[in-house]
Design a protein around this motif. Structure first.
Motif, PDB file in Angstrom:
ATOM      1  N   ARG A  18      37.996 -49.868  11.355  1.00 50.84           N
ATOM      2  CA  ARG A  18      37.729 -49.814  10.000  1.00 50.84           C
ATOM      3  C   ARG A  18      36.602 -49.551   9.529  1.00 50.84           C
ATOM      4  O   ARG A  18      36.012 -48.584   8.415  1.00 50.84           O
TER       5      ARG A  18
ATOM      6  N   GLN B 118      38.718 -44.970   0.743  1.00 56.73           N
ATOM      7  CA  GLN B 118      40.204 -45.013   0.866  1.00 56.73           C
ATOM      8  C   GLN B 118      40.855 -44.511  -0.477  1.00 56.73           C
ATOM      9  O   GLN B 118      41.871 -43.937  -0.175  1.00 56.73           O
TER      10      GLN B 118
ATOM     11  N   HIS C 183      43.735 -41.650  -0.262  1.00 57.41           N
ATOM     12  CA  HIS C 183      45.001 -41.918  -0.589  1.00 57.41           C
ATOM     13  C   HIS C 183      45.310 -40.702  -1.568  1.00 57.41           C
ATOM     14  O   HIS C 183      46.493 -40.433  -1.313  1.00 57.41           O
TER      15      HIS C 183
END
Length: 418
Positions: free
Chosen positions: A47, A349, A353
């Protein structure tokens, strides 16, 4: 058992004379990757990977004139970032972080407004965290044998400890009563930060502070499943001996003794506790072997204590994590600087997305068009087949028509044509 099986596969069973040397060599190479993988901690490492890369790109762009960099320039930097492929494709994956635009025939990249807002927030946190950075730097110097550390080596780990890039200008001169820059050899690479005054209030490790808080004796904690019986037994055997503070002078300890091992484990534990993410590269940590009095084969020592440390080779980089610093894949004690950096990760993120969603819709629309074209082609083929059948029916005449068949037979067998 594993080593024995591998040696048999390598056909060493018939060469007993060379077996001990081979076994010793194999153990030395096997030791770095023999720890059982923890999926949660592996996930925590993966991550952080994209955040680290994008943070480096962010710093490159900020150093450019007008805080804008050409994509060609960033492409050249991709090798140092250990990235492959086209830079423009990577940048477009994070539209919330990077804005790609065209000037003439050349693409440029700058940071988005939301990204700039996070950078301002990060700088504000760094200003507020300055006293903590001072204490953290003092602790590092107090744990070193001569109370000084090489600047070039420390620069490799400055981001692990949260130090700003300009800490040598922002912190060291401002606190001249605690630090000073020295260079005893005269070489530029030998410049060091030296501790000026010892602060006994700072010479307290995380383990000692926790023990004082709970009114108990300082000792390590083990973060392993109860099924690891042998590891628990070894941990209890190691933990029963008195704790040795990493702030004590270790030069009186015998190298290779239990006391020396206890002190080294406590030292690495304290170093990891001072980092933002409770992790550090073993290679970079090994650069300070002399300064902190650590053993040469540090990785072997770390692997002996799987209840305290977790060693991973994610992305071909050996990293040690402090197990007690994590609950699953989540960091327990989050530094304010970590909170801001996690916002950066969330922004990444969000952009990723959006990028994936946009590409999914484009691909979906493309598939729909292909399906419509396919159906049209099929219907055309079907119509052409039907027309061919109709033509064949006309050529065969009315032989397939009952009335025509009757007429045919009547003409064939009767003499008179109707």
């Amino acid at each position: 058992m594993v080593i024995k099986m591998l040696l048999q596969n390598l056909n060493y069973s018939n060469h007993r004379v060379h077996a001990p040397l081979t076994l010793q060599y194999f153990i030395r190479n096997f030791s770095l990757w023999s720890m059982k993988k923890d999926p949660d901690l592996e996930s925590a490492l993966s991550r952080n990977r994209r955040w680290i890369v994008n943070n480096q790109i962010k710093n490159i762009i900020l150093r450019c004139p007008n805080q804008a960099a050409s994509v060609k320039f960033l492409q050249k930097k991709f090798k140092t970032l250990d990235l492959q492929g086209k830079a423009i494709n990577w940048l477009k994956k994070y539209p919330c972080c990077f804005e790609v635009y065209l000037v003439g025939d050349e693409y440029y990249c700058r940071l988005t407004k939301r990204m700039m807002f996070l950078i301002e927030e990060e700088e504000s946190v760094k200003d507020n965290q300055e006293p903590i950075f001072v204490d953290r730097l003092a602790k590092l110097l107090m744990m070193s044998l001569n109370h000084r550390l090489n600047v070039m080596k420390l620069n490799e780990l400055k981001r692990n400890f949260g130090f700003p890039d300009d800490y040598l200008i922002r912190i060291v001169p401002k606190y001249s009563d605690m630090f000073r820059i020295v260079n005893y050899s005269g070489r530029r690479s030998s410049m060091e930060i030296e501790l000026v005054s010892w602060n006994p209030d700072l010479a307290v490790s995380t383990i000692e502070a926790s023990a004082r808080k709970h009114g108990s004796q300082p000792c390590f904690s083990c973060s392993l499943p109860s099924t690891w019986v042998k590891s628990w037994e070894r941990f209890h055997e190691f933990n029963v001996s008195p704790y040795i503070s990493p702030y004590l002078d270790p030069r009186g300890l015998l190298e290779g003794s239990k006391e020396s091992e206890k002190r080294t484990v406590g030292l690495v534990h304290e170093l990891l506790s001072l980092t933002l993410w409770k992790k550090v590269s073993i290679v970079k940590l090994g650069h300070f072997r002399r300064e902190f009095g650590m053993p040469e084969k540090l990785n072997v020592l770390l692997l002996k204590h799987p209840g305290i440390f977790y060693v991973s080779n994610k992305y071909q980089i050996y990293t040690v994590l402090l197990r007690e610093g994590y609950n699953g894949s989540e960091l327990l004690d989050k530094d304010p600087l970590v909170v801001v950096k996690e916002k950066f990760g969330e922004l990444m993120q969000e952009g990723l997305h959006e990028y994936n969603k946009r590409h999914y819709l484009v691909n979906l629309e493309k598939r729909k068009k292909d399906m419509v074209l396919g159906r049209l082609n099929k219907s055309k083929d079907r119509n052409s087949e039907m027309s061919e059948n109709d033509d064949q029916g006309d050529k065969l005449g009315g032989l397939f028509d009952p009335e025509e068949r009757k007429r045919f037979y009547k003409i064939l067998f009767d003499d008179v044509v109707p």
